[in-house]
Design an enzyme around this catalytic site. Structure first.
Site, short mmCIF file in Angstrom:
data_model
loop_
_atom_site.label_atom_id
_atom_site.label_comp_id
_atom_site.label_asym_id
_atom_site.label_seq_id
_atom_site.Cartn_x
_atom_site.Cartn_y
_atom_site.Cartn_z
N SER A 178 0.90 -1.07 0.08
CA SER A 178 0.02 0.13 -0.10
C SER A 178 0.85 1.17 0.09
CB SER A 178 -1.05 -0.02 1.30
OG SER A 178 -1.77 1.23 1.23
N TYR A 190 -2.32 -1.47 10.42
CA TYR A 190 -2.38 -1.41 8.74
C TYR A 190 -1.21 -0.68 8.23
CZ TYR A 190 -3.83 -1.13 4.02
OH TYR A 190 -4.20 -1.22 2.70
#
Length: 332
Positions: A178, A190
């Protein structure tokens, strides 16, 4: 002699002209090399995790349409049934929980029987989990664990289990990271997990390139998927807030949570892209290109915002986040 001839021919700007020509030729050569594709895709097997919805689901349908032998791993029976209904006869599904070693082992044994001596051309570690996201102080240790178990431990466990099959085919490992694996923009597991996926992928690529295996990293920006869905994000923020002690809540102030949620809505609604194909096109290229790239950045925000930010001094990101995010009532 050649240098003098060039100088006489091109004049004082000879070095500039030669440099420009070299750059143009390099770009043309890179574009040509990047456009070369593999052959006999109908004989190649690709295993994709996280296929119930989102990127994984769309990728499986695209690869199936191109003739690949797709092995789609879904978390739920409903996800598997829905995918089979919209795909061809060469796509097969298997139930998989990437946080369970027994489930991974069963999926690997099933895959081994499917691919036989052809090996596995590609494994796409797409399964992901994002909750909770929020201020780090609001988290308990267990809040980090679930995200890390899926996004990091799951990627490592899947790769280690399936790597012998990939080596057999001299294939590809495609890991979905990401832009938040480059810029840590919020608390929770995350960003941590995606930074770690980047590092794991780099280490793996350098370790196994001698065996003809390519390791590719996909770095999507913000897209409208289950990971960025506002309802569960906000539900988790309320849960985190409610588990705080009165003293910690007072340090942030009564209005902080509402301000945080409103800003999050503005960001998600403003930059989340609905076109998931921008990501799956990168995944597809990593599997079909004769010379796949090491990293793929997907989305306008990745290219114009997050990637440039990742090369700037940390203070630039710090200042930017201070300007965007709300200020606690008892800040210094």
């Amino acid at each position: 002699m050649i240098t003098e001839c060039l100088y006489d021919l091109l004049g004082e700007n000879a070095l500039l002209y030669v440099s420009a020509t070299f750059v143009v030729l390099w770009i043309v050569g890179w574009l040509y090399r990047d456009s070369l594709v593999i052959e006999k895709v109908t004989e190649k097997y690709v295993f994709v995790t996280g296929c119930d919805s989102g990127f994984g689901n769309l990728l499986c349908r695209k690869l199936d349409g191109k003739g690949f032998r797709v092995l789609a791993a879904c978390l739920t029976e409903k996800g598997a049934d829905d995918l089979k209904r919209v795909s061809g006869p060469h796509l097969k599904t298997v139930l998989l929980n990437v946080t369970c070693l027994d489930s991974i082992q069963k999926a690997m044994e099933w895959t081994k029987k499917e691919v036989g001596d052809k090996g596995l051309w590609g494994i796409v570690n797409n399964a992901g989990y994002s909750l909770p996201m929020g201020p780090t102080e609001w988290m308990k240790v267990e809040d980090f664990h679930k995200t890390l178990n899926v996004n990091l431990n799951g990627v490592i466990a899947m790769t280690v289990a399936f790597l012998p099959l990939v080596k057999l085919a001299r294939g590809r490992v495609v890991n979905i990271a990401s832009v938040l694996g480059r810029v840590a923009a919020n608390g929770g597991g995350y960003c941590i997990s995606k930074f770690a996926v980047e590092a794991f992928s780099d280490c793996l690529r350098r370790d196994i390139h001698y065996f003809g295996v390519n390791v590719c990293i996909i770095e999507p920006g913000f897209f409208k998927t289950a990971v960025t869905s506002l309802d569960p994000l906000e539900k988790e923020l309320h849960r985190l807030w409610n588990q705080l002690s009165p003293e910690v809540q007072a340090s942030y102030g009564d209005k902080y949570l509402d301000k945080y949620i409103n800003i999050q809505r503005l960001i998600m609604n403003g930059i989340c892209d609905k076109d998931l194909a921008k990501v799956t096109d990168c995944m597809e290229h990593s599997l079909t290109a004769a010379y796949p790239r090491t990293r793929y950045s997907a989305g306008w925000d990745a290219k114009l915002l997050w990637i440039p930010l990742s090369y700037m001094p940390a203070c630039v990101v710090d200042i930017g986040l201070k300007l965007v995010m709300p200020r606690p009532s008892k800040s210094v």
